[in-house]
Design a protein around this motif. Sequence first.
Motif, PDB file in Angstrom:
ATOM      1  N   ARG A 207       0.836  -1.182   0.000  1.00  0.00           N
ATOM      2  CA  ARG A 207       0.000   0.000   0.000  1.00  0.00           C
ATOM      3  C   ARG A 207       0.886   1.252   0.000  1.00  0.00           C
ATOM      4  N   PRO A 208       0.330   2.418  -0.371  1.00  0.00           N
ATOM      5  CA  PRO A 208       1.117   3.659  -0.366  1.00  0.00           C
ATOM      6  C   PRO A 208       1.706   3.955   1.010  1.00  0.00           C
ATOM      7  N   SER A 209       2.918   4.489   1.008  1.00  0.00           N
ATOM      8  CA  SER A 209       3.635   4.912   2.225  1.00  0.00           C
ATOM      9  C   SER A 209       3.977   3.761   3.153  1.00  0.00           C
ATOM     10  N   ASN A 210       4.001   2.548   2.624  1.00  0.00           N
ATOM     11  CA  ASN A 210       4.367   1.389   3.448  1.00  0.00           C
ATOM     12  C   ASN A 210       5.789   0.907   3.182  1.00  0.00           C
ATOM     13  N   GLY A 211       6.574   1.629   2.369  1.00  0.00           N
ATOM     14  CA  GLY A 211       7.991   1.325   2.234  1.00  0.00           C
ATOM     15  C   GLY A 211       8.420   0.553   1.003  1.00  0.00           C
ATOM     16  N   GLU A 362      -8.761  -3.180  -0.659  1.00  0.00           N
ATOM     17  CA  GLU A 362      -9.488  -4.244   0.033  1.00  0.00           C
ATOM     18  C   GLU A 362      -8.653  -4.936   1.101  1.00  0.00           C
ATOM     19  N   VAL A 363      -7.338  -4.987   0.892  1.00  0.00           N
ATOM     20  CA  VAL A 363      -6.489  -5.696   1.849  1.00  0.00           C
ATOM     21  C   VAL A 363      -6.557  -5.044   3.229  1.00  0.00           C
ATOM     22  N   GLU A 364      -6.784  -3.732   3.284  1.00  0.00           N
ATOM     23  CA  GLU A 364      -6.827  -3.044   4.567  1.00  0.00           C
ATOM     24  C   GLU A 364      -8.116  -3.310   5.319  1.00  0.00           C
ATOM     25  N   ILE A 370      -3.621  -9.686   5.593  1.00  0.00           N
ATOM     26  CA  ILE A 370      -2.696 -10.486   4.793  1.00  0.00           C
ATOM     27  C   ILE A 370      -3.061 -10.339   3.315  1.00  0.00           C
ATOM     28  N   PRO A 371      -2.156  -9.823   2.482  1.00  0.00           N
ATOM     29  CA  PRO A 371      -2.472  -9.626   1.058  1.00  0.00           C
ATOM     30  C   PRO A 371      -2.626 -10.964   0.327  1.00  0.00           C
ATOM     31  N   LEU A 372      -3.477 -10.927  -0.679  1.00  0.00           N
ATOM     32  CA  LEU A 372      -3.655 -12.061  -1.578  1.00  0.00           C
ATOM     33  C   LEU A 372      -3.152 -11.671  -2.963  1.00  0.00           C
ATOM     34  N   PRO A 394       0.297  -4.527   5.097  1.00  0.00           N
ATOM     35  CA  PRO A 394      -0.066  -3.160   5.484  1.00  0.00           C
ATOM     36  C   PRO A 394       0.158  -2.867   6.968  1.00  0.00           C
ATOM     37  N   TRP A 395       0.703  -1.693   7.235  1.00  0.00           N
ATOM     38  CA  TRP A 395       0.863  -1.203   8.603  1.00  0.00           C
ATOM     39  C   TRP A 395       0.482   0.278   8.605  1.00  0.00           C
ATOM     40  N   ASN A 396       0.311   0.846   9.763  1.00  0.00           N
ATOM     41  CA  ASN A 396      -0.188   2.219   9.884  1.00  0.00           C
ATOM     42  C   ASN A 396       0.946   3.230   9.701  1.00  0.00           C
TER      43      ASN A 396
END
Length: 448
Positions: A207-211, A362-364, A370-372, A394-396
């Motif tokens: 996801r955006p901004s997750n590294g 949707e993953v969030e 856990i992504p698929l 994903p993390w915050n």
Amino acid sequence: MNMSAPPNNMELERALLGAVIRDNGRNVDDLIPILKTPDHFYSPVHQNIWQTILAMHREQVPIDLVTLNDRLMKNGRSSECGGAVFLAELTSDIQPVSHAKGWARDLQDYARRRAMARMGQQLIEHAYSPEADPSQFAASAQEIVDSVLEDRVNVSAQKPSEIIRGYMKYLEGLESRGGDGIKTHLYKLNSITGGFLPGEVVILAGRPSNGKTALALNFSLYSVFSQVPVGIFSLEMMSYLLVNRYLSSTHGINGMRFRDGKFTSEDWQNIYDFAQHFQGLDPWLRIWDRPSLSASELRAQCRRWKREFGLRLAVVDYIQLVRPDTRGGSREREVAEISRIVKETAMDTGITLVVLGQLNREVETRKNKIPLLSDLRESGAIEQDADQVIFIRPWNPKTTDDLVEVTLDVAKSRNSNTGSLETMYRRRRLQFLNDNEKDWSWLGFAPA
């Protein structure tokens, strides 16, 4: 434009025939799978000469100026082929005979184009002819299409005896090199995947901004300092911004300083130290930072870098920003075309392509986050073409913590294992760490 006689066709045909004669026919075995019939040549004179060469080769008759002209004379074709004088002119070319196979492929391509041009012309004639039977023409057109595909299949097909010779050399080299996998700085990831293999496409998605970019640059930095040639296609940020990230990772410069310009004297000392090391990376690093990049440009640039400095690893940030060569249709179809060219590029050049991608929202919404594989945005083709898929769970990103625990999921791997691993992400330095490391000891020069 006259498609029946493409530019430079005659020169290519003359050069190839001359190379065969100068090599005394030793290279005919390599050329027969490509130029199986005289029709691959446009010139009737060249067709006759090639047909004679094929006959002499089958009969194991030595091929040189004298024997070839003698056979043409016996067949009553010497005068129409220009005689001994013309054959001598063919052999006057100074180009290396080792180029013959490449020339043969070019001639094969010209022959395919002539066949397609004839088919197109016949299609127009049949369309305006009331007596023409469309089904009969469709059958003949299919024969031409099949012959083109047959040429392609035959060129690429190999016998087991041919494969095993190259395979044994590959295994011997693999043992001497200690493996071909490009290792990352994360030993837990290496233990799962064994590294990134030549010709693989590795999708790194999150996801955006997750590294995503930070992790990809970590991979590239480790490879460069291991003297693995790396190319970076940055479609979101200029090269200066990438260098800022490298500087933060290696020397711990606070990212805010690149916004407010309030560098300390210690910062400047680190910047000068970094600059000295970074400019020494010319043999192993190239950066493309133009915002617009088509799939074909990506392929062409990878091939050029492969020739120029032996490119082994390329990072594309990110795949949804690559332009398709042809517009139209659905976005999924466009991304599928891009994904296909990316895969072809990896296989043709033998480089590893680490391609960044976005995950759907949707993953969030899932409880475990856990992504698929189906979460890859815009196209299932990305999932299908990839050899490895690595997700950043994903993390915050709104947390104020500098050190964040991040999970990487290896969701797909054709040639190794799948699994998950925990890493620590030091946000201020944009570093992904194995555990609670305080620095990257492998750099050897970064301050604590």
